[in-house]
Enzyme design. Structure first.
Site, PDB file in Angstrom:
ATOM      1  N   HIS A  45      -3.936   1.702   8.077  1.00 24.10           N
ATOM      2  CA  HIS A  45      -2.581   2.266   8.019  1.00 24.10           C
ATOM      3  C   HIS A  45      -2.517   3.402   6.987  1.00 24.10           C
ATOM      4  O   HIS A  45      -1.993   4.485   7.268  1.00 24.10           O
ATOM      5  CB  HIS A  45      -1.582   1.158   7.666  1.00 24.10           C
ATOM      6  CG  HIS A  45      -0.170   1.617   7.603  1.00 24.10           C
ATOM      7  ND1 HIS A  45       0.716   1.450   8.650  1.00 24.10           N
ATOM      8  CD2 HIS A  45       0.530   2.242   6.614  1.00 24.10           C
ATOM      9  CE1 HIS A  45       1.891   1.962   8.301  1.00 24.10           C
ATOM     10  NE2 HIS A  45       1.802   2.437   7.074  1.00 24.10           N
ATOM     11  N   GLU A  46      -3.066   3.161   5.801  1.00 24.02           N
ATOM     12  CA  GLU A  46      -3.022   4.195   4.753  1.00 24.02           C
ATOM     13  C   GLU A  46      -3.901   5.390   5.132  1.00 24.02           C
ATOM     14  O   GLU A  46      -3.532   6.540   4.859  1.00 24.02           O
ATOM     15  CB  GLU A  46      -3.423   3.612   3.395  1.00 24.02           C
ATOM     16  CG  GLU A  46      -2.553   2.459   2.908  1.00 24.02           C
ATOM     17  CD  GLU A  46      -1.048   2.711   2.941  1.00 24.02           C
ATOM     18  OE1 GLU A  46      -0.611   3.873   2.821  1.00 24.02           O
ATOM     19  OE2 GLU A  46      -0.297   1.736   3.091  1.00 24.02           O
ATOM     20  N   CYS A  54       6.074  -0.009   7.419  1.00 26.98           N
ATOM     21  CA  CYS A  54       5.715   1.215   6.713  1.00 26.98           C
ATOM     22  C   CYS A  54       6.847   1.591   5.757  1.00 26.98           C
ATOM     23  O   CYS A  54       8.016   1.602   6.161  1.00 26.98           O
ATOM     24  CB  CYS A  54       5.484   2.339   7.721  1.00 26.98           C
ATOM     25  SG  CYS A  54       5.037   3.913   6.961  1.00 26.98           S
ATOM     26  N   LEU A  55       6.485   1.908   4.527  1.00 27.10           N
ATOM     27  CA  LEU A  55       7.500   2.318   3.545  1.00 27.10           C
ATOM     28  C   LEU A  55       8.190   3.615   3.948  1.00 27.10           C
ATOM     29  O   LEU A  55       9.309   3.874   3.518  1.00 27.10           O
ATOM     30  CB  LEU A  55       6.865   2.465   2.162  1.00 27.10           C
ATOM     31  CG  LEU A  55       6.302   1.181   1.548  1.00 27.10           C
ATOM     32  CD1 LEU A  55       5.617   1.470   0.218  1.00 27.10           C
ATOM     33  CD2 LEU A  55       7.380   0.131   1.396  1.00 27.10           C
ATOM     34  N   GLY A  82       0.834  -1.190   0.000  1.00 27.14           N
ATOM     35  CA  GLY A  82       0.000   0.000   0.000  1.00 27.14           C
ATOM     36  C   GLY A  82       0.869   1.240   0.000  1.00 27.14           C
ATOM     37  O   GLY A  82       2.003   1.217   0.482  1.00 27.14           O
ATOM     38  N   HIS A 121      -1.981   7.709   7.226  1.00 30.31           N
ATOM     39  CA  HIS A 121      -1.120   8.597   6.428  1.00 30.31           C
ATOM     40  C   HIS A 121      -1.914   9.777   5.885  1.00 30.31           C
ATOM     41  O   HIS A 121      -1.409  10.904   5.857  1.00 30.31           O
ATOM     42  CB  HIS A 121      -0.474   7.843   5.258  1.00 30.31           C
ATOM     43  CG  HIS A 121       0.720   7.049   5.645  1.00 30.31           C
ATOM     44  ND1 HIS A 121       1.861   7.614   6.177  1.00 30.31           N
ATOM     45  CD2 HIS A 121       0.959   5.720   5.582  1.00 30.31           C
ATOM     46  CE1 HIS A 121       2.746   6.671   6.418  1.00 30.31           C
ATOM     47  NE2 HIS A 121       2.222   5.506   6.074  1.00 30.31           N
ATOM     48  N   GLN A 160       2.820   9.957   1.254  1.00 27.24           N
ATOM     49  CA  GLN A 160       4.116   9.294   1.354  1.00 27.24           C
ATOM     50  C   GLN A 160       5.048   9.656   0.196  1.00 27.24           C
ATOM     51  O   GLN A 160       6.252   9.395   0.275  1.00 27.24           O
ATOM     52  CB  GLN A 160       3.950   7.780   1.421  1.00 27.24           C
ATOM     53  CG  GLN A 160       3.374   7.307   2.743  1.00 27.24           C
ATOM     54  CD  GLN A 160       3.242   5.808   2.757  1.00 27.24           C
ATOM     55  OE1 GLN A 160       2.264   5.267   2.271  1.00 27.24           O
ATOM     56  NE2 GLN A 160       4.246   5.145   3.301  1.00 27.24           N
TER      57      GLN A 160
END
Length: 183
Positions: free
Chosen positions: A129-130, A87-88, A45, A133, A50
């Site tokens: 999670h997204e 997380c990226l 995702g 963000h 991000q």
């Protein structure tokens, strides 16, 4: 336009993103670029903030097909599920976290159609999670105080070990991930 994944410490990750009013070719190109970045990372995702774009949208693919959600909102949630979350924007770190096991999410797809998605376990976690963000929330803020202390120390250690001799931060590909357990 060349986008790259923003990492912890970048102020854009702490900002509330804006609702999308219009789906046009520019937005479609943005989602295409986001998929490329997500797969390259690799991840499951990626939210627009991000990559420095303050828009309410994310792309995802957990293996059941890629999709885009615009202006998403959780309308129901139930249960609890503990799972390791990464997380990226915080590369190399995984943390056991408790989140609702099931959610009902409403939003708009890339064709401009209203959609409702019932999600559980991994997909539910990914959506939550997204969404964090999109609201300027990083997983450090969802941790217990003990986890946060340990995770921040580990993240500092990881980022310091990635600094090259020239002072440029390198990507953490190939490094063994650290898992911070619930206590």
């Amino acid at each position: 336009m060349g986008y790259e994944i923003r990492t912890y410490g970048d102020p854009v990750l702490k900002s509330q993103s804006l609702a999308i009013e219009n789906i046009d070719d520019k937005l479609v190109r943005l989602t295409d670029a986001m998929f490329d970045i997500m797969y390259e990372a690799p991840g499951i995702g990626l939210a627009a903030p991000q990559i420095g774009v303050q828009k309410q949208l994310f792309v995802y693919d957990i293996g059941d097909g890629a999709d885009v959600l615009i202006n998403p909102v959780v309308v129901e949630s139930s249960g609890e599920w503990v799972y390791e979350e990464g997380c990226l924007s915080i590369p190399g770190l995984y943390v056991e976290m408790v989140r609702p096991k099931e959610i009902l999410l409403k939003g708009i797809n890339i064709d401009g159609e209203e959609v409702s998605v019932e999600a559980d376990e991994l997909l539910s976690r990914l959506f939550q999670h997204e969404l964090d963000h999109l609201n300027g929330v990083l997983m450090f803020e969802r941790m217990t105080p003990d986890q946060r202390t340990e995770a921040l120390a580990e993240y500092r250690r990881l980022t310091e070990s990635l600094e090259s001799a020239s002072g440029v931060r390198e990507k953490s590909k190939g490094q063994e991930p650290k898992v911070i357990k619930l206590k």
